[in-house]
Design an enzyme around this catalytic site. Structure first.
Site, PDB file in Angstrom:
ATOM      1  CG  HIS A 106       3.760   5.035   9.205  1.00 55.08           C
ATOM      2  ND1 HIS A 106       3.011   4.061   8.552  1.00 55.08           N
ATOM      3  CD2 HIS A 106       4.130   5.896   8.230  1.00 55.08           C
ATOM      4  CE1 HIS A 106       2.956   4.332   7.262  1.00 55.08           C
ATOM      5  NE2 HIS A 106       3.625   5.449   7.042  1.00 55.08           N
ATOM      6  NE  ARG A 150      -1.152   2.466   2.944  1.00 57.88           N
ATOM      7  CZ  ARG A 150      -0.596   3.558   3.449  1.00 57.88           C
ATOM      8  NH1 ARG A 150      -0.507   4.669   2.712  1.00 57.88           N
ATOM      9  NH2 ARG A 150      -0.084   3.571   4.672  1.00 57.88           N
ATOM     10  CG  ASP A 151       3.031   4.468   2.994  1.00 60.62           C
ATOM     11  OD1 ASP A 151       2.925   5.318   2.099  1.00 60.62           O
ATOM     12  OD2 ASP A 151       3.329   4.750   4.162  1.00 60.62           O
ATOM     13  CG  ASN A 205       6.752   3.571   4.510  1.00 67.51           C
ATOM     14  OD1 ASN A 205       6.398   3.785   3.362  1.00 67.51           O
ATOM     15  ND2 ASN A 205       5.979   3.803   5.543  1.00 67.51           N
ATOM     16  CB  CYS A 233       2.370  10.429   1.320  1.00 67.29           C
ATOM     17  SG  CYS A 233       0.681  11.030   1.295  1.00 67.29           S
TER      18      CYS A 233
HETATM   19  P1  HMG Z   1     -13.407  14.032  -2.449  1.00 68.31           P
HETATM   20  O1  HMG Z   1     -13.148  14.394  -3.869  1.00 68.31           O
HETATM   21  O2  HMG Z   1     -13.468  15.127  -1.447  1.00 68.31           O
HETATM   22  O3  HMG Z   1     -14.692  13.104  -2.272  1.00 68.31           O
HETATM   23  O4  HMG Z   1     -12.322  12.976  -1.996  1.00 68.31           O
HETATM   24  P2  HMG Z   1     -16.173  13.223  -2.715  1.00 68.31           P
HETATM   25  O5  HMG Z   1     -16.964  12.533  -1.639  1.00 68.31           O
HETATM   26  O6  HMG Z   1     -16.524  14.644  -3.073  1.00 68.31           O
HETATM   27  O7  HMG Z   1     -16.195  12.325  -4.039  1.00 68.31           O
HETATM   28  C1  HMG Z   1     -15.542  12.715  -5.228  1.00 68.31           C
HETATM   29  C2  HMG Z   1     -15.446  11.538  -6.150  1.00 68.31           C
HETATM   30  O8  HMG Z   1     -14.674  10.492  -5.554  1.00 68.31           O
HETATM   31  C3  HMG Z   1     -16.788  10.897  -6.498  1.00 68.31           C
HETATM   32  O9  HMG Z   1     -16.681  10.353  -7.804  1.00 68.31           O
HETATM   33  C4  HMG Z   1     -16.884   9.777  -5.503  1.00 68.31           C
HETATM   34  O10 HMG Z   1     -17.715   8.731  -5.925  1.00 68.31           O
HETATM   35  C5  HMG Z   1     -15.455   9.301  -5.447  1.00 68.31           C
HETATM   36  P3  HMG Z   1     -17.201  11.135  -9.110  1.00 68.31           P
HETATM   37  O11 HMG Z   1     -18.643  11.407  -8.839  1.00 68.31           O
HETATM   38  O12 HMG Z   1     -16.373  12.416  -9.167  1.00 68.31           O
HETATM   39  O13 HMG Z   1     -16.910  10.193 -10.209  1.00 68.31           O
HETATM   40  N1  HMG Z   1     -15.103   8.626  -4.175  1.00 68.31           N
HETATM   41  C6  HMG Z   1     -14.533   7.416  -4.119  1.00 68.31           C
HETATM   42  N2  HMG Z   1     -14.160   6.540  -5.064  1.00 68.31           N
HETATM   43  C7  HMG Z   1     -13.617   5.378  -4.635  1.00 68.31           C
HETATM   44  N3  HMG Z   1     -13.422   5.076  -3.339  1.00 68.31           N
HETATM   45  C8  HMG Z   1     -13.787   5.937  -2.363  1.00 68.31           C
HETATM   46  C9  HMG Z   1     -14.368   7.168  -2.744  1.00 68.31           C
HETATM   47  N4  HMG Z   1     -14.827   8.219  -2.048  1.00 68.31           N
HETATM   48  C10 HMG Z   1     -15.273   9.102  -2.935  1.00 68.31           C
HETATM   49  N5  HMG Z   1     -13.588   5.621  -1.091  1.00 68.31           N
HETATM   50  C11 HMG Z   1     -11.371  11.235  -0.680  1.00 68.31           C
HETATM   51  C12 HMG Z   1     -12.224  12.484  -0.677  1.00 68.31           C
HETATM   52  C13 HMG Z   1     -11.004  10.912   0.760  1.00 68.31           C
HETATM   53  C14 HMG Z   1     -12.160  10.093  -1.295  1.00 68.31           C
HETATM   54  C15 HMG Z   1     -10.109  11.528  -1.513  1.00 68.31           C
HETATM   55  O14 HMG Z   1      -9.495  12.668  -1.030  1.00 68.31           O
HETATM   56  C16 HMG Z   1      -9.145  10.386  -1.533  1.00 68.31           C
HETATM   57  O15 HMG Z   1      -9.429   9.301  -2.044  1.00 68.31           O
HETATM   58  N6  HMG Z   1      -7.930  10.597  -1.017  1.00 68.31           N
HETATM   59  C17 HMG Z   1      -6.917   9.556  -0.990  1.00 68.31           C
HETATM   60  C18 HMG Z   1      -5.844   9.936  -0.073  1.00 68.31           C
HETATM   61  C19 HMG Z   1      -4.808   8.838   0.032  1.00 68.31           C
HETATM   62  O16 HMG Z   1      -5.051   7.676  -0.268  1.00 68.31           O
HETATM   63  N7  HMG Z   1      -3.607   9.253   0.468  1.00 68.31           N
HETATM   64  C20 HMG Z   1      -2.530   8.337   0.661  1.00 68.31           C
HETATM   65  C21 HMG Z   1      -2.727   7.472   1.865  1.00 68.31           C
HETATM   66  S1  HMG Z   1      -2.422   8.309   3.407  1.00 68.31           S
HETATM   67  C22 HMG Z   1      -0.722   8.101   3.668  1.00 68.31           C
HETATM   68  O17 HMG Z   1      -0.021   7.673   2.793  1.00 68.31           O
HETATM   69  C23 HMG Z   1      -0.160   8.413   5.024  1.00 68.31           C
HETATM   70  C24 HMG Z   1       0.130   7.161   5.845  1.00 68.31           C
HETATM   71  O18 HMG Z   1       1.018   6.289   5.161  1.00 68.31           O
HETATM   72  C25 HMG Z   1       0.733   7.559   7.201  1.00 68.31           C
HETATM   73  C26 HMG Z   1       1.900   8.558   7.057  1.00 68.31           C
HETATM   74  O19 HMG Z   1       2.893   8.256   6.349  1.00 68.31           O
HETATM   75  O20 HMG Z   1       1.765   9.612   7.655  1.00 68.31           O
HETATM   76  C27 HMG Z   1      -1.163   6.366   6.153  1.00 68.31           C
HETATM   77 MG    MG Z   2       3.168   6.543   5.145  1.00 68.72          MG
END
Ligand code: HMG
Ligand code: MG
Length: 299
Positions: free
Chosen positions: A207, A15-16, A249, A240
């Protein structure tokens, strides 16, 4: 405080490690990676994310990956779910454990999940309810615990606030993420000292991204604070999409080497782990980010 005798490693590579990869990676290759990691003895593998494919295209095939991995009964296969939609998709894919992810900084929360910290916590509430109903466990993440790419320094008290909320709403464990890898051993200890007064230390995980080469030192600093769960990524893959410049990581192989040297038990087989890393690096066409794997492959 004495060092823990057992440590759980959470493998976040599929994933990450892969979420930020620009080149397409086939479902076959992802499945092979997950299966190689479970064969190496990892007890928890974060397989993918049920997020918007427009935001993170690389994770789009996560349901297919879940459908094709060879599940081993004593391995937990987890996935990220940012909202109820993501939770329902995860459930449909047979996921038994999800992770919700919040941030300690407002700017990062907006860039990463398009809402404020408090809005994100509100979004998680229905996930917690649905998870309880379906017997799904929920892990929590807090990002930017030792610095934010947009705001700079982040106060440990702010991290504690968000971690406490996640724990109070039912996350069984809260992983504290140094997303941009600027943290130092001193800052890490201070952060766990403060957060540990709000959430029991045995419910916290570390993490660490390795941007400044401090991740392994930060793992050791966390061990000294009694932390016994760490997220790591095979071959040090990762980054990220919403944290510019954030590198991989801490490498699972390197953390395992550290823990083995301290006599801390993990149940992970180093040789198989290195082989899993070699395979995915061949797929990516890149050298490993693990110093241990590099040294072993050269010898
Ligand atoms: P948004 O655009 O604000 O959401 O995104 P929305 O509710 O307005 O929906 C917009 C569109 O997204 C719609 O589709 C929804 O259906 C779709 P459209 O009508 O435009 O075709 N949608 C989805 N599709 C699939 N799966 C879903 C989903 N939800 C809405 N679950 C949202 C908000 C949170 C969805 C968006 O910002 C997003 O997906 N962000 C992803 C962020 C991410 O994955 N970041 C990386 C992981 S975090 C990380 O790496 C940190 C970590 O490792 C720890 C660290 O290192 O600190 C964990
Ligand atoms: Mg991370």
């Amino acid at each position: 405080m004495s060092l823990p005798r057992h440590v759980r490693l959470i493998e976040v590579g599929p994933r990450d490690g892969l979420q930020n990869e620009a080149q397409p990676i086939s479902v076959d290759d992802k499945v092979q990676l997950v299966d190689a990691l479970s064969a190496a003895g990892l007890g928890y593998i974060e397989v993918g994310s049920f997020v918007s494919p427009k935001w993170v295209p690389q994770m789009a095939g996560s349901a297919e990956v879940f459908a094709r991995i060879q599940r081993t009964p004593d391995v937990v296969y987890g996935a990220l779910a940012p909202n109820l939609r993501g939770f329902e998709d995860a459930l449909a894919a047979g996921v038994k454990e999800v992770a919700v992810f919040a941030a300690a900084s407002e700017s990062f929360s907006q860039r990463n999940i398009n809402c404020s910290i408090s809005e994100s916590l509100e979004r998680f509430a229905p996930i917690m309810d649905a998870a309880k109903q379906h017997g799904v466990s929920v892990r929590g993440y807090v990002s930017c615990v030792l610095g934010c790419p947009y705001e700079g320094e982040v106060a440990p008290e702010q991290v504690a606030l968000v971690a406490r909320e996640l724990y109070a709403m039912g996350c069984y464990e809260v992983s504290l993420g140094d997303t941009i890898g600027t943290g130092t051993a001193g800052a890490t200890r201070k952060m766990f000292e403060v957060v540990g007064t709000h959430v029991p230390r045995e419910k916290l995980a570390g993490h660490f991204h390795d941007t400044y080469g401090q991740a392994l030192a930060n793992v050791y600093a966390s061990l000294l604070e009694g932390i016994a769960v760490f997220d790591s990524s095979i071959a040090g893959l990762g980054g990220c999409p919403y944290a510019k410049g954030a590198s991989g990581n801490v490498a699972t192989e390197d953390v395992l080497y550290l823990l083995n040297g301290l006599g801390i038990h993990t149940g992970i087989d180093m040789e198989r782990l290195i082989e899993a890393g070699r395979q995915i690096c061949t797929v990516l066409g890149r050298p490993t980010g693990s110093r241990v794997a590099r040294a072993r492959n050269a010898s």
